[in-house]
Design a protein around this motif. Structure first.
Motif, PDB file in Angstrom:
ATOM      1  N   GLY A 195       0.810  -1.215   0.000  1.00  0.00           N
ATOM      2  CA  GLY A 195       0.000   0.000   0.000  1.00  0.00           C
ATOM      3  C   GLY A 195       0.841   1.262   0.000  1.00  0.00           C
ATOM      4  O   GLY A 195       2.054   1.230   0.214  1.00  0.00           O
ATOM      5  N   THR A 196       0.184   2.384  -0.245  1.00  0.00           N
ATOM      6  CA  THR A 196       0.855   3.677  -0.420  1.00  0.00           C
ATOM      7  C   THR A 196       0.356   4.692   0.594  1.00  0.00           C
ATOM      8  O   THR A 196      -0.858   4.882   0.752  1.00  0.00           O
ATOM      9  CB  THR A 196       0.605   4.231  -1.840  1.00  0.00           C
ATOM     10  N   VAL A 223      12.284  14.713   8.384  1.00  0.00           N
ATOM     11  CA  VAL A 223      12.934  13.705   7.541  1.00  0.00           C
ATOM     12  C   VAL A 223      13.561  12.605   8.391  1.00  0.00           C
ATOM     13  O   VAL A 223      13.387  11.405   8.123  1.00  0.00           O
ATOM     14  CB  VAL A 223      13.996  14.367   6.637  1.00  0.00           C
ATOM     15  N   ARG A 224      14.290  12.989   9.420  1.00  0.00           N
ATOM     16  CA  ARG A 224      14.968  11.988  10.250  1.00  0.00           C
ATOM     17  C   ARG A 224      13.970  11.054  10.941  1.00  0.00           C
ATOM     18  O   ARG A 224      14.153   9.825  10.949  1.00  0.00           O
ATOM     19  CB  ARG A 224      15.849  12.687  11.295  1.00  0.00           C
ATOM     20  N   GLU A 225      12.921  11.620  11.502  1.00  0.00           N
ATOM     21  CA  GLU A 225      11.954  10.801  12.215  1.00  0.00           C
ATOM     22  C   GLU A 225      11.151   9.934  11.243  1.00  0.00           C
ATOM     23  O   GLU A 225      10.870   8.760  11.514  1.00  0.00           O
ATOM     24  CB  GLU A 225      11.026  11.691  13.037  1.00  0.00           C
ATOM     25  N   ALA A 226      10.770  10.507  10.108  1.00  0.00           N
ATOM     26  CA  ALA A 226       9.986   9.750   9.128  1.00  0.00           C
ATOM     27  C   ALA A 226      10.769   8.557   8.600  1.00  0.00           C
ATOM     28  O   ALA A 226      10.228   7.447   8.481  1.00  0.00           O
ATOM     29  CB  ALA A 226       9.557  10.658   7.985  1.00  0.00           C
ATOM     30  N   LEU A 228      10.791  12.326   0.858  1.00  0.00           N
ATOM     31  CA  LEU A 228      10.282  13.601   1.359  1.00  0.00           C
ATOM     32  C   LEU A 228      10.886  14.740   0.561  1.00  0.00           C
ATOM     33  O   LEU A 228      12.063  14.688   0.182  1.00  0.00           O
ATOM     34  CB  LEU A 228      10.623  13.784   2.845  1.00  0.00           C
ATOM     35  N   ARG A 229      10.082  15.781   0.326  1.00  0.00           N
ATOM     36  CA  ARG A 229      10.546  16.970  -0.395  1.00  0.00           C
ATOM     37  C   ARG A 229       9.902  18.213   0.189  1.00  0.00           C
ATOM     38  O   ARG A 229       8.719  18.207   0.562  1.00  0.00           O
ATOM     39  CB  ARG A 229      10.175  16.896  -1.883  1.00  0.00           C
ATOM     40  N   TRP A 261       5.451   6.974   0.851  1.00  0.00           N
ATOM     41  CA  TRP A 261       6.040   5.713   1.295  1.00  0.00           C
ATOM     42  C   TRP A 261       5.174   4.561   0.830  1.00  0.00           C
ATOM     43  O   TRP A 261       3.942   4.623   0.919  1.00  0.00           O
ATOM     44  CB  TRP A 261       6.148   5.678   2.816  1.00  0.00           C
ATOM     45  N   ARG A 262       5.825   3.543   0.304  1.00  0.00           N
ATOM     46  CA  ARG A 262       5.119   2.322  -0.093  1.00  0.00           C
ATOM     47  C   ARG A 262       5.554   1.182   0.812  1.00  0.00           C
ATOM     48  O   ARG A 262       6.746   0.882   0.910  1.00  0.00           O
ATOM     49  CB  ARG A 262       5.379   2.014  -1.562  1.00  0.00           C
ATOM     50  N   ARG A 263       4.591   0.584   1.450  1.00  0.00           N
ATOM     51  CA  ARG A 263       4.911  -0.505   2.376  1.00  0.00           C
ATOM     52  C   ARG A 263       5.378  -1.748   1.608  1.00  0.00           C
ATOM     53  O   ARG A 263       4.720  -2.163   0.652  1.00  0.00           O
ATOM     54  CB  ARG A 263       3.686  -0.852   3.224  1.00  0.00           C
ATOM     55  N   PRO A 264       6.493  -2.332   1.990  1.00  0.00           N
ATOM     56  CA  PRO A 264       6.981  -3.534   1.320  1.00  0.00           C
ATOM     57  C   PRO A 264       5.940  -4.675   1.421  1.00  0.00           C
ATOM     58  O   PRO A 264       5.181  -4.756   2.371  1.00  0.00           O
ATOM     59  CB  PRO A 264       8.253  -3.879   2.086  1.00  0.00           C
TER      60      PRO A 264
END
Length: 218
Positions: free
Chosen positions: A131-132, A191-194, A203-204, A215-218
């Motif tokens: 999922g995304t 960014v660091r925490e994510a 992240l941008r 983020w796409r979950r494996p």
């Protein structure tokens, strides 16, 4: 800050108040481009009046929108056509989401109202494998790059407001009925925490005082 600069900023604020537009809705088309062509079930966390949830319904079999404000949820239901595959409920976006349920999770201008790590952990848990997750969030400017992007956004914000309102004063959109409170995390901390919680997250920094996370979950 000089007196001239203060007058210019006051003038821009008055102009923007007279020509409002929805900075979050500006990113809705971008959000849709991050998603698979079709998906089963989506969660819009902090759905507000449901604008994004209704757009997601064109790409997703079923959409669930959740928001903590009963009045906002009632407005979202009233704006949604009968028979649309969208359901809205009042609730805590961090509580009660079943594990591995959603193919898509979206969260727009809400994450800075929540405990950041707890929210990302909850989204990771409820996202199905493959999922995304797509986030549009706010951050506190700290670096020269942050302030440069903020400065560039000021005249663009006025120009977009002017164009979208046809050069005429306009009321605030329904989706902007409440002002968003300022963010307290800077982009570097986000960014660091994510990436600690969501390895491989992209992240941008973005214009109009926003950042994006995919983020796409494996």
């Amino acid at each position: 800050m000089t007196a001239l600069t203060e007058r210019v900023l006051r003038g821009l604020r008055r102009f923007n108040d007279a020509h409002p537009w929805d900075h979050n809705a500006h990113y809705h088309p971008w959000i849709l481009r991050q998603l698979p062509r079709r998906a089963g079930v989506a969660l819009d966390a902090g759905c507000g009046t449901g604008d994004l949830a209704r757009l997601l319904a064109g790409r997703v079999g079923r959409v669930e929108g959740v928001d903590a404000d009963p009045g906002i949820v009632a407005r979202a239901r009233a704006l949604t056509p009968a028979g649309a595959p969208v359901a809205f409920r009042v609730g805590d976006v961090l509580a009660g989401a079943p594990r591995d349920r959603y193919d898509v999770v979206t969260c727009v201008a809400v994450l800075h109202h929540l405990p950041f790590a707890d929210a990302l952990t909850a989204f990771r848990r409820c996202l199905a494998p493959g999922g995304t997750l797509v986030v549009v969030g706010l951050f506190r400017p700290r670096t020269p790059t942050d302030h440069l992007l903020g400065a560039a956004a000021v005249p663009l914000n006025a120009a977009v407001g002017w164009l979208r309102n046809g050069g005429r004063p306009a009321p605030r959109p329904v989706s902007m009925s409440a002002r968003t409170r300022p963010a307290d995390m800077d982009f570097g901390d986000i960014v660091r925490e994510a990436r600690r919680i969501l390895p491989g997250a992209r992240l941008r920094r973005r214009l109009f005082w926003r950042y994006t996370l995919v983020w796409r979950r494996p």
